[in-house]
Design an enzyme around this catalytic site. Structure first.
Site, PDB file in Angstrom:
ATOM      1  N   ARG A 122      21.026  29.573  50.661  1.00  0.00           N
ATOM      2  CA  ARG A 122      20.653  30.034  51.989  1.00  0.00           C
ATOM      3  C   ARG A 122      20.419  31.541  51.991  1.00  0.00           C
ATOM      4  O   ARG A 122      20.990  32.274  51.215  1.00  0.00           O
ATOM      5  CB  ARG A 122      21.777  29.659  52.965  1.00  0.00           C
ATOM      6  CG  ARG A 122      21.483  29.978  54.424  1.00  0.00           C
ATOM      7  CD  ARG A 122      22.515  29.330  55.330  1.00  0.00           C
ATOM      8  NE  ARG A 122      22.333  29.749  56.703  1.00  0.00           N
ATOM      9  CZ  ARG A 122      23.078  30.660  57.312  1.00  0.00           C
ATOM     10  NH1 ARG A 122      24.061  31.235  56.660  1.00  0.00           N
ATOM     11  NH2 ARG A 122      22.859  30.987  58.572  1.00  0.00           N
ATOM     12  N   LYS A 187      33.759  28.248  48.129  1.00  0.00           N
ATOM     13  CA  LYS A 187      32.548  27.434  48.124  1.00  0.00           C
ATOM     14  C   LYS A 187      32.520  26.488  46.929  1.00  0.00           C
ATOM     15  O   LYS A 187      32.622  26.900  45.780  1.00  0.00           O
ATOM     16  CB  LYS A 187      31.311  28.334  48.105  1.00  0.00           C
ATOM     17  CG  LYS A 187      29.999  27.571  48.291  1.00  0.00           C
ATOM     18  CD  LYS A 187      28.858  28.521  48.586  1.00  0.00           C
ATOM     19  CE  LYS A 187      27.553  27.794  48.826  1.00  0.00           C
ATOM     20  NZ  LYS A 187      26.479  28.707  49.262  1.00  0.00           N
ATOM     21  N   ARG A 322      32.041  34.591  59.001  1.00  0.00           N
ATOM     22  CA  ARG A 322      33.183  35.053  58.209  1.00  0.00           C
ATOM     23  C   ARG A 322      34.452  34.889  59.041  1.00  0.00           C
ATOM     24  O   ARG A 322      34.420  34.904  60.264  1.00  0.00           O
ATOM     25  CB  ARG A 322      33.032  36.546  57.836  1.00  0.00           C
ATOM     26  CG  ARG A 322      31.792  36.867  56.993  1.00  0.00           C
ATOM     27  CD  ARG A 322      31.967  36.402  55.563  1.00  0.00           C
ATOM     28  NE  ARG A 322      30.863  36.856  54.730  1.00  0.00           N
ATOM     29  CZ  ARG A 322      29.740  36.201  54.561  1.00  0.00           C
ATOM     30  NH1 ARG A 322      29.547  35.053  55.204  1.00  0.00           N
ATOM     31  NH2 ARG A 322      28.776  36.682  53.761  1.00  0.00           N
TER      32      ARG A 322
END
Length: 325
Positions: A122, A187, A322
């Site tokens: 992304r 992630k 975040r």
């Protein structure tokens, strides 16, 4: 030649240069040259005088027959002809987009690659993946309506990938809006949806999925955010063919349901596994930064944030999310 060499080394055992040369029909010097190339690509190949070459860890080379075998009865009868496995490509999304550009109807065409030269995540970020060690997959699907018909599709696809990971054995995987899968806040997988079509339809979607099965030390240094791979989570070598079969099966089921019912069936399961649900977050939008509390997602998959004075809905591509602390 390189793909065959990796296949011979995939068991993690030592193989002499002479043995490999005979199998490949090349000289020992040529074997040495190809081993050096594999090391340059990021594979951990050990060379020991008198014993030969071995990988630091065994790996599972992608194999169409094994993927279909793992899928069993859930595999469509013609999936063999719609599943491409290639050794190296610039981007699986780009490859698949070009491959299906002249096909009249596209409902579940897949491409997997052992390595990508220009994989993207992304916001234009490069997708880092150690060759022959991770899952890099793209899927093409055509919807009859316009682009508005696919609103929320990236979130639904995230639900599918999370389910596949859970079935493999990764518990407690969570989702981050709009297209990441996290484990303990790091992630584990990412998705990228590219949409092509006119306002009246049809609309073609190319979905890219990257799953960290195993990242080596050198590649780890190129990743600019907290990450984790399945090898660390499960403590064993990941059978990427089984993983690919699970991801493909869940994506096919998800896209079929989405075609018939839209995003509605996926809103609750997505929200129930949202890592930031109910948390304070920082939203980075252009040069601005805002703080608020996540209240969930709406019927279109938009992220609802409660700010000091009002609630605002954000859509994919607008923000970077975040933790606020």
């Amino acid at each position: 030649m390189r793909a065959q060499l990796v296949k011979f080394l995939s068991d993690g055992a030592f193989h002499s240069g002479t043995e490999l040369g005979k199998k490949l029909g090349i000289t020992r010097a040529a074997v040495c040259k190809n081993i050096h190339r594999l090391k340059q690509l990021g594979l951990d190949v050990h060379s020991v005088t008198g014993r030969g070459y071995k990988l630091d860890q065994p790996l599972f080379v992608l194999d169409k027959k094994r993927i279909l075998k793992f899928m069993g009865a859930s595999a469509p009868t013609d999936l063999r002809d719609r599943l491409y496995i290639i050794d190296q490509v610039d981007s699986t999304n780009r490859f698949l987009s070009e491959r299906v550009s002249q096909v009249e109807s596209v409902r579940g065409v897949f491409c997997l690659a052992e390595m990508q030269r220009a994989g993207r995540g992304r916001r234009g970020r490069a997708w880092v993946a150690t060759p022959y060690s991770n899952l890099m997959l793209s899927m093409a699907w055509e919807f009859p309506g316009g682009p508005g018909m696919v609103t929320g599709l990236s979130l639904a696809a995230g639900v599918a990938v999370r389910r596949a990971l859970e079935e493999y054995g990764v518990s407690d995987a969570m989702l981050k809006w709009p297209n990441d899968v996290l484990w303990n806040g790091r992630k584990l997988a990412g998705l990228l949806v590219e949409v092509q079509g006119e306002a009246a339809g049809p609309t073609r979607v190319i979905l890219g999925v990257g799953v960290n099965a195993r990242i080596n030390r050198n590649d780890a240094g190129r990743i600019d955010q907290p990450w984790v791979d399945m090898r660390d989570i499960l403590g064993k070598t990941i059978d990427r063919n089984r993983l690919a079969a699970l991801v493909i099966r869940h994506l096919l089921s998800t896209f079929q349901t989405f075609s018939e019912k839209g995003f509605a069936p996926f809103r609750k399961p997505w929200q129930s596994h949202h890592y930031y649900q109910g948390r304070r977050v920082r939203l980075i939008q252009g040069d601005g930064e805002y703080t608020g509390t996540v209240e969930g997602i709406n019927d279109d998959g938009g992220l609802m944030i409660r700010h000091a004075k009002a609630r605002k809905v954000y859509h994919s591509g607008e923000i970077s999310l975040r933790s606020a602390g």
